[in-house]
Scaffold this active site. Structure first.
Site, PDB file in Angstrom:
ATOM      1  N   HIS A 220     -30.487 -33.535 -18.950  1.00 51.72           N
ATOM      2  CA  HIS A 220     -30.112 -33.894 -17.586  1.00 51.72           C
ATOM      3  C   HIS A 220     -28.880 -34.795 -17.640  1.00 51.72           C
ATOM      4  CE1 HIS A 220     -34.481 -33.412 -16.005  1.00 51.72           C
ATOM      5  NE2 HIS A 220     -33.840 -32.269 -16.072  1.00 51.72           N
TER       6      HIS A 220
ATOM      7  N   ASP B 106     -30.227 -26.027 -15.936  1.00 52.20           N
ATOM      8  CA  ASP B 106     -28.896 -26.586 -15.686  1.00 52.20           C
ATOM      9  C   ASP B 106     -28.484 -26.467 -14.229  1.00 52.20           C
ATOM     10  OD1 ASP B 106     -28.730 -26.896 -18.541  1.00 52.20           O
ATOM     11  OD2 ASP B 106     -28.307 -24.762 -18.629  1.00 52.20           O
TER      12      ASP B 106
HETATM   13  P1  IMP Z   1     -35.910 -23.279 -26.558  1.00 53.51           P
HETATM   14  O1  IMP Z   1     -36.495 -23.954 -25.355  1.00 53.51           O
HETATM   15  O2  IMP Z   1     -35.016 -24.195 -27.364  1.00 53.51           O
HETATM   16  O3  IMP Z   1     -36.927 -22.583 -27.382  1.00 53.51           O
HETATM   17  O4  IMP Z   1     -34.927 -22.125 -26.037  1.00 53.51           O
HETATM   18  C1  IMP Z   1     -35.404 -20.976 -25.381  1.00 53.51           C
HETATM   19  C2  IMP Z   1     -34.415 -20.510 -24.328  1.00 53.51           C
HETATM   20  O5  IMP Z   1     -34.419 -21.404 -23.225  1.00 53.51           O
HETATM   21  C3  IMP Z   1     -32.969 -20.463 -24.804  1.00 53.51           C
HETATM   22  O6  IMP Z   1     -32.314 -19.382 -24.170  1.00 53.51           O
HETATM   23  C4  IMP Z   1     -32.390 -21.782 -24.317  1.00 53.51           C
HETATM   24  O7  IMP Z   1     -31.004 -21.725 -24.150  1.00 53.51           O
HETATM   25  C5  IMP Z   1     -33.115 -21.901 -22.990  1.00 53.51           C
HETATM   26  N1  IMP Z   1     -33.272 -23.279 -22.545  1.00 53.51           N
HETATM   27  C6  IMP Z   1     -34.201 -24.160 -22.923  1.00 53.51           C
HETATM   28  N2  IMP Z   1     -34.077 -25.290 -22.244  1.00 53.51           N
HETATM   29  C7  IMP Z   1     -33.077 -25.135 -21.382  1.00 53.51           C
HETATM   30  C8  IMP Z   1     -32.490 -25.968 -20.379  1.00 53.51           C
HETATM   31  O8  IMP Z   1     -32.916 -27.100 -20.102  1.00 53.51           O
HETATM   32  N3  IMP Z   1     -31.441 -25.422 -19.705  1.00 53.51           N
HETATM   33  C9  IMP Z   1     -30.995 -24.180 -19.955  1.00 53.51           C
HETATM   34  N4  IMP Z   1     -31.505 -23.365 -20.860  1.00 53.51           N
HETATM   35  C10 IMP Z   1     -32.543 -23.838 -21.580  1.00 53.51           C
END
Ligand code: IMP
Length: 437
Positions: A36, A8
């Site tokens: 995005h 982010d």
């Molecule tokens: P997952 O990718 O859904 O398995 O989430 C794993 C961790 O990565 C969690 O803490 C999510 O909030 C974080 N996360 C995954 N993708 C993003 C992103 O694009 N921005 C911010 N946090 C992310």
């Protein structure tokens, strides 16, 4: 182009801006967990799987083999763009080797999170706080091999059905073991449903490794768009509070088929402060009014999940580590405007361990970062709103010093500065970067 924090960082905006200089835009990791937001004029687009270059006519947008694709979500995204007049045709190419996120992956993701929540009672004590988009389970299947589906499989109904016949029984047992409310997985229903999605996507599915190499051979330039961010990298992030792909630049070779030595320049995107979503260590987190103020001013709510993001001061120990791991050559600093109105600003330059000793090294392991507190430098703030600034010289003196502090500490220049959501609110700033010897 890669995020240097926990995601982010405003990457969508920077990649959208940089696309004018490149012919192909390639996603190499992650899936619909990424979000995005790109503002074009008064229009705001939230993209999850499709590279941001789709908003600029004449670019080839590639979803590489390292991405995990939820085909139905991708089709929704395509439809949404088309409804708003964005052309999506041969400008979108999807790797036949990208792995598929299936509905049962999302169920597994949620069931495991809920199980851990029941066991530990709170976020951060075992539960990862995932986006529940099925990312971890889809990558798990990729590594496990025998239960994986790739985009190319969706183009062959008989093959898809055969694979699903093996997968479904096993998956039901696994879901039951996780305590999930299992609706029976019927191989034929899933095969029909996903072969139909595959048919719709057929014109886009191809061998993207040859495609990208052909483009490079023909002299065209390629921008690799990192999703998620370096500190969420499965190998180099704050494990286990990470995502399941290599989202640092180290994921580019494996996730696109382009060797690392062909990469020219790396832009690291850094938000002027820190945020994170989900669990995991966050040394500079502000749980007070200051954190709330940053959240409100920065509109820090997830693009993908709508969750309020955790907010804190800029952590340069973390950023410097990401710059090292990603080989970043320059920084694009986003959301600097959010920091207007503070009397003073803090920047983290070291971590104090529970025993009182201090380190300037990042430790990509949640357990070993436990109990760390930040060592801050305090810088003067500025009151003026920055949204009309068009040049680094236009910035208040204190904001210029803030950027100079970052450059000196991290050792690379801040080349782009963003002071608002619109395309016009970004300027190049290679000025005054003194030698860092
Ligand atoms: P997952 O990718 O859904 O398995 O989430 C794993 C961790 O990565 C969690 O803490 C999510 O909030 C974080 N996360 C995954 N993708 C993003 C992103 O694009 N921005 C911010 N946090 C992310």
């Amino acid at each position: 182009m890669v995020g240097l924090q926990w995601g982010d960082e405003g990457k969508g905006k920077i990649v959208d801006l940089l696309t004018s200089r490149y012919d192909c835009i390639v996603r190499y990791n992650g899936g619909a967990n990424a979000g995005h937001t790109v503002q074009v004029g008064t229009e705001r687009y939230a993209l999850h799987l499709i590279p941001s270059g789709i908003l600029s006519p004449g670019k080839i947008n590639i979803v590489g083999n390292g991405v995990v694709v939820d085909p139905e979500k991708l089709l929704d995204e395509v439809d949404g763009l088309r409804k708003r007049g964005v052309a999506v045709g041969s400008n979108l190419r999807i790797s036949d080797r990208a792995h598929v996120v299936m509905p049962y992956h999302k169920e597994q993701d949620a069931a495991l999170e809920e199980l851990l929540e029941r066991k530990s009672g709170k976020l951060g004590a075992g539960q990862i706080g995932t986006t529940r988009r099925g990312i971890g389970p889809a990558y798990s299947d990729k590594v496990r091999r025998s239960t994986a589906l790739r985009m190319g499989d969706l183009l062959d109904h008989a093959l898809l059905l055969r694979k699903l016949e093996t997968i479904c029984g096993l998956r039901m047992a696994e879901l039951e073991a996780l305590g999930a409310n299992v609706t029976p997985l019927v191989p034929r229903e899933l095969a029909d449903r996903f072969a139909a999605a595959g048919e719709k996507l057929r014109p886009h599915i191809t061998d993207t490794v040859y495609l990208v190499h052909d483009e490079i051979k023909a002299g065209r330039s390629v921008l690799f768009e990192g999703a998620n961010a370096c500190l969420l990298d499965i190998d180099h992030g704050t494990f286990p509070y990470v995502t399941s792909s290599n989202c640092s630049t180290l994921g580019i070779p494996a996730g696109s088929g382009v060797p690392g030595r062909m990469i020219g320049k790396v832009y690291g995107i850094m938000k002027a402060y820190s945020t994170r979503v989900g669990g995991g260590p966050f040394v500079t987190e502000l749980l007070d009014e200051t954190g709330e103020r940053i959240r409100k001013r920065g509109r820090e709510y997830g693009t993908t999940t709508g969750r309020p993001r955790r907010c804190g001061w800029l952590d340069l120990v973390a950023v410097k580590y990401s710059v090292m791991v990603c080989g970043a050559d320059a920084i694009a600093c986003t959301l600097l405007d959010v920091l207007s109105g503070f009397d003073e600003l803090k920047i983290c330059v070291g971590y104090r361990r529970a025993d009182g000793t201090v380190t300037d090294r990042f430790i990509p392991d949640a357990e070993r970062m436990h109990g760390f507190t930040p060592v801050y430098e305090t810088l003067p703030g500025w009151q003026r709103e920055l949204t009309d600034c068009t040049d680094r010289d236009d910035l208040p003196r204190e904001a210029q010093s803030y950027l100079a502090f970052v450059e000196k500490f991290v050792g690379i220049p801040v080349e782009l500065v963003s002071v608002g959501p619109e395309r016009t609110q970004t300027f190049e700033s290679n000025a005054r970067f003194a030698s860092m010897a």
